[in-house]
Design a protein around this motif. Structure first.
Motif, PDB file in Angstrom:
ATOM      1  N   ARG A 150     -52.402 -44.953   8.670  1.00  0.00           N
ATOM      2  CA  ARG A 150     -53.834 -45.270   8.619  1.00  0.00           C
ATOM      3  C   ARG A 150     -54.384 -45.050   7.212  1.00  0.00           C
ATOM      4  N   ALA A 151     -54.019 -43.944   6.583  1.00  0.00           N
ATOM      5  CA  ALA A 151     -54.478 -43.656   5.228  1.00  0.00           C
ATOM      6  C   ALA A 151     -53.972 -44.709   4.249  1.00  0.00           C
ATOM      7  N   PHE A 152     -52.718 -45.065   4.377  1.00  0.00           N
ATOM      8  CA  PHE A 152     -52.111 -46.069   3.511  1.00  0.00           C
ATOM      9  C   PHE A 152     -52.855 -47.396   3.625  1.00  0.00           C
ATOM     10  N   THR A 153     -53.185 -47.791   4.838  1.00  0.00           N
ATOM     11  CA  THR A 153     -53.883 -49.056   5.064  1.00  0.00           C
ATOM     12  C   THR A 153     -55.292 -49.016   4.494  1.00  0.00           C
ATOM     13  N   TYR A 154     -55.993 -47.921   4.713  1.00  0.00           N
ATOM     14  CA  TYR A 154     -57.344 -47.798   4.161  1.00  0.00           C
ATOM     15  C   TYR A 154     -57.322 -47.772   2.626  1.00  0.00           C
ATOM     16  N   PHE A 155     -56.259 -47.246   2.042  1.00  0.00           N
ATOM     17  CA  PHE A 155     -56.169 -47.241   0.582  1.00  0.00           C
ATOM     18  C   PHE A 155     -56.280 -48.662   0.044  1.00  0.00           C
ATOM     19  N   TYR A 156     -55.586 -49.594   0.681  1.00  0.00           N
ATOM     20  CA  TYR A 156     -55.643 -50.978   0.200  1.00  0.00           C
ATOM     21  C   TYR A 156     -56.961 -51.650   0.547  1.00  0.00           C
ATOM     22  N   LEU A 157     -57.482 -51.387   1.709  1.00  0.00           N
ATOM     23  CA  LEU A 157     -58.771 -51.983   2.064  1.00  0.00           C
ATOM     24  C   LEU A 157     -59.861 -51.564   1.089  1.00  0.00           C
ATOM     25  N   VAL A 158     -59.933 -50.280   0.753  1.00  0.00           N
ATOM     26  CA  VAL A 158     -61.018 -49.795  -0.093  1.00  0.00           C
ATOM     27  C   VAL A 158     -60.853 -50.278  -1.530  1.00  0.00           C
ATOM     28  N   ASN A 159     -59.611 -50.488  -1.960  1.00  0.00           N
ATOM     29  CA  ASN A 159     -59.392 -50.957  -3.322  1.00  0.00           C
ATOM     30  C   ASN A 159     -59.543 -52.466  -3.463  1.00  0.00           C
ATOM     31  N   LEU A 160     -59.346 -53.194  -2.389  1.00  0.00           N
ATOM     32  CA  LEU A 160     -59.503 -54.646  -2.443  1.00  0.00           C
ATOM     33  C   LEU A 160     -60.920 -55.090  -2.108  1.00  0.00           C
ATOM     34  N   THR A 181     -68.763 -48.448   5.203  1.00  0.00           N
ATOM     35  CA  THR A 181     -68.808 -47.034   4.807  1.00  0.00           C
ATOM     36  C   THR A 181     -68.505 -46.948   3.318  1.00  0.00           C
ATOM     37  N   SER A 182     -69.130 -46.021   2.639  1.00  0.00           N
ATOM     38  CA  SER A 182     -68.966 -45.919   1.191  1.00  0.00           C
ATOM     39  C   SER A 182     -67.521 -45.613   0.814  1.00  0.00           C
ATOM     40  N   GLU A 183     -67.125 -46.058  -0.374  1.00  0.00           N
ATOM     41  CA  GLU A 183     -65.786 -45.782  -0.879  1.00  0.00           C
ATOM     42  C   GLU A 183     -65.508 -44.281  -0.893  1.00  0.00           C
ATOM     43  N   GLU A 184     -66.497 -43.495  -1.254  1.00  0.00           N
ATOM     44  CA  GLU A 184     -66.322 -42.047  -1.324  1.00  0.00           C
ATOM     45  C   GLU A 184     -65.910 -41.478   0.023  1.00  0.00           C
ATOM     46  N   GLN A 189     -61.605 -39.658   3.967  1.00  0.00           N
ATOM     47  CA  GLN A 189     -60.809 -39.816   5.185  1.00  0.00           C
ATOM     48  C   GLN A 189     -59.332 -39.994   4.851  1.00  0.00           C
ATOM     49  N   ILE A 190     -59.043 -40.778   3.807  1.00  0.00           N
ATOM     50  CA  ILE A 190     -57.658 -40.967   3.378  1.00  0.00           C
ATOM     51  C   ILE A 190     -57.017 -39.624   3.055  1.00  0.00           C
ATOM     52  N   ILE A 191     -57.726 -38.804   2.283  1.00  0.00           N
ATOM     53  CA  ILE A 191     -57.192 -37.492   1.901  1.00  0.00           C
ATOM     54  C   ILE A 191     -57.036 -36.599   3.119  1.00  0.00           C
ATOM     55  N   SER A 192     -58.013 -36.630   4.025  1.00  0.00           N
ATOM     56  CA  SER A 192     -57.927 -35.822   5.242  1.00  0.00           C
ATOM     57  C   SER A 192     -56.715 -36.216   6.075  1.00  0.00           C
ATOM     58  N   VAL A 225     -53.456 -41.551  -4.925  1.00  0.00           N
ATOM     59  CA  VAL A 225     -54.871 -41.456  -4.571  1.00  0.00           C
ATOM     60  C   VAL A 225     -55.630 -40.649  -5.624  1.00  0.00           C
ATOM     61  N   TYR A 226     -55.088 -39.501  -6.007  1.00  0.00           N
ATOM     62  CA  TYR A 226     -55.783 -38.662  -6.987  1.00  0.00           C
ATOM     63  C   TYR A 226     -55.780 -39.309  -8.378  1.00  0.00           C
ATOM     64  N   LEU A 227     -54.761 -40.109  -8.689  1.00  0.00           N
ATOM     65  CA  LEU A 227     -54.792 -40.866  -9.933  1.00  0.00           C
ATOM     66  C   LEU A 227     -55.973 -41.824  -9.936  1.00  0.00           C
ATOM     67  N   TYR A 228     -56.145 -42.546  -8.838  1.00  0.00           N
ATOM     68  CA  TYR A 228     -57.244 -43.514  -8.736  1.00  0.00           C
ATOM     69  C   TYR A 228     -58.601 -42.818  -8.776  1.00  0.00           C
ATOM     70  N   LEU A 229     -58.658 -41.603  -8.256  1.00  0.00           N
ATOM     71  CA  LEU A 229     -59.905 -40.838  -8.264  1.00  0.00           C
ATOM     72  C   LEU A 229     -60.100 -40.089  -9.581  1.00  0.00           C
ATOM     73  N   GLU A 230     -59.148 -40.224 -10.481  1.00  0.00           N
ATOM     74  CA  GLU A 230     -59.183 -39.575 -11.801  1.00  0.00           C
ATOM     75  C   GLU A 230     -59.242 -38.053 -11.699  1.00  0.00           C
ATOM     76  N   ASP A 231     -58.619 -37.530 -10.671  1.00  0.00           N
ATOM     77  CA  ASP A 231     -58.404 -36.086 -10.576  1.00  0.00           C
ATOM     78  C   ASP A 231     -57.028 -35.840 -11.181  1.00  0.00           C
ATOM     79  N   TRP A 232     -57.011 -35.721 -12.496  1.00  0.00           N
ATOM     80  CA  TRP A 232     -55.758 -35.741 -13.234  1.00  0.00           C
ATOM     81  C   TRP A 232     -54.847 -34.571 -12.889  1.00  0.00           C
ATOM     82  N   GLN A 233     -55.420 -33.398 -12.676  1.00  0.00           N
ATOM     83  CA  GLN A 233     -54.596 -32.237 -12.382  1.00  0.00           C
ATOM     84  C   GLN A 233     -53.880 -32.393 -11.051  1.00  0.00           C
ATOM     85  N   LEU A 234     -54.593 -32.858 -10.027  1.00  0.00           N
ATOM     86  CA  LEU A 234     -53.952 -33.034  -8.724  1.00  0.00           C
ATOM     87  C   LEU A 234     -52.946 -34.180  -8.755  1.00  0.00           C
TER      88      LEU A 234
END
Length: 467
Positions: A150-160, A181-184, A189-192, A225-234
């Motif tokens: 589910r997370a994998f699928t939402y990753f593509y939906l939110v980016n496309l 629903t907002s991208e945020e 949900q993806i992370i959860s 996911v964290y790369l796309y969110l620019e959370d570089w450390q994670l």
């Protein structure tokens, strides 16, 4: 969203797939067309079979099956790596020219098939939650697998598409009027979901097949996911966890071994067997290879600009790119099998692999000013490609280093899961690339339109700007 009748049919179809194409998983007496959710979740065996059905459905669903309606194909056309050979197919041409009509049938297939996968994962999650017949260990594992998908699928939906409906149940009354629903929140949900997968899954592949997800699959996707969110450390932390798994994953010296079934570079793959026992080749091989005799079947070729981007000594150029002399066209040759029914299956569709993790970490390092570390990770990819290393003493500015990483990502990940299109989008370079040759380019073209048919069914769905 599909109506209730279709969704019930899909649920029955999903749970019957393992009985038809993966007989080794389970053998039930109940006829496929009579399977009910109660019967599906009345034992560990049948519940596991249902999850196998979801994996098989990924090999069938338009968005994930590597065919001409998949993320790989359509987002590839949207980027600057792949182009149509002919302009007669308007649905495909719209993706290449960034003029997608909301009525585009390929766009509808992409969207609706992704939501069908989400619906099926929701159905499985509700089924195992409502059953007392499933053991705790199996329940936990299946929850982790379903939430990963589910997370994998939402990753593509939110980016496309940007903001999209967040559907977490099978309640058709709620789903048919769900607003965007907002991208945020989607990313939350993806992370959860992936955190659940981290806690629920082990690190070993079932039956040695890298077509089931593990805890490390969730780690790899979280790194992205964290790369796309620019959370570089994670992003650095999670990619480092994968790279540290030296016994399990490795950059294969022979680049022709990378896309083989259960390759040691593979973190997660999709098997063609999900499409039925007669399918022994990947759709990616079928659509990208330009056959020397049957070249008239070819629909796309590689952009010459991509080919020229390779160093002449690059192993990826000589092994991953083919040339058809009759069409004077280059093509992706990562997969070697074109439309074969021969046994055994030797290639699986690659979804997540180790090379991407090196490139994720290189970018995360670069963003944190860890220049030497970033160069070391780029050099790991260049070493495998047979190229000279970038000297650690070289002085690179931040923008210059990022551009170097992006070009390496382009050469390494072309014709895989729309990486180039998503990269250009997330770093804000799409306009710079496309507006030169496309006077109609608008910044809003970076998102695909919400399909018109879905908006007719659900008047709560707003449209993306520019459409």
């Amino acid at each position: 969203m599909k109506n209730l009748t279709l969704r019930k049919a899909l649920l029955v179809f999903l749970f019957s797939i393992p009985l038809v194409s993966c007989e080794e998983f389970v053998d039930l007496e109940t006829p496929n067309y009579k399977i009910t959710s109660q019967e599906v979740f009345n034992s560990d065996e049948t519940a596991i079979s249902a999850m196998t059905g979801i994996y098989n459905q990924l090999a069938l669903a338009s968005f994930s099956n590597g065919s001409t309606s998949s993320v790989t194909f359509l987002a590839g056309l949207s980027a600057d790596n792949v182009q149509n050979i002919r302009s007669t197919n308007l649905s495909r041409t719209e993706f290449e020219r960034h003029q997608i009509n909301p009525d585009n049938t390929l766009n509808l297939s992409l969207w609706s098939s992704a939501y069908n996968i989400i619906y099926l994962t929701n159905a499985l999650l509700e089924g195992i939650e409502g059953s007392d017949a499933i053991s705790a260990d199996v329940r936990s594992r299946l929850e982790g697998e379903a939430k990963f998908v589910r997370a994998f699928t939402y990753f593509y939906l939110v980016n496309l598409y940007g903001d999209v409906p967040l559907i977490l149940s099978t309640d058709f009354r709620e789903n048919e009027v769900a607003s965007r629903t907002s991208e945020e929140v989607i990313y939350q949900q993806i992370i959860s979901d992936l955190q659940t997968s981290l806690n629920s899954l082990g690190e070993e592949y079932l039956n040695g097949e890298r077509t089931t997800v593990t805890r490390l699959s969730a780690v790899a996707l979280l790194a992205r996911v964290y790369l796309y969110l620019e959370d570089w450390q994670l992003a650095e932390d999670f990619s480092s966890q994968i790279i540290a798994q030296e016994g399990k994953y490795e950059l294969l010296e022979n680049v022709n071994d990378v896309f083989l079934a259960n390759s040691k570079e593979a973190i997660w793959q999709i098997s063609p067997i999900g499409r039925g026992n007669i399918s022994t080749h990947t759709n990616e091989g079928n659509i990208f290879i330009i056959h020397p005799v049957f070249s008239f079947f070819a629909s796309v070729k590689l952009n010459e600009n991509l080919v020229q981007n390779f160093d002449p000594d690059d192993k990826r150029l000589s092994n991953w790119i083919g040339n058809n002399s009759s069409l004077n066209a280059f093509y992706s040759y990562k997969y070697k099998i074109w439309n074969s029914s021969e046994q055994p299956i030797i290639e699986y569709s690659m979804v997540l692999r180790l090379a991407e993790q090196y490139l994720i970490r290189a970018e995360a390092y670069a963003a944190q000013g860890k220049i030497f570390e970033a160069i070391a990770d780029i050099n790991a990819i260049r070493t495998r490609a047979g190229l000279d290393l970038i000297p650690e003493t070289v002085e690179l500015e931040g923008a210059e280093l990022l551009n170097l990483i992006m070009e390496e990502r382009r050469r390494e990940l072309f014709a895989e899961w729309g990486h180039r299109w998503l990269d250009l989008s997330r770093i804000g370079k799409a306009g710079e690339i496309f507006e030169k040759d496309n006077p109609s380019w608008q910044p809003t073209d970076i998102l695909y339109p919400i399909p018109a048919e879905e908006r007719i069914k659900n008047n709560q769905l707003t449209q993306n700007p520019g459409y």
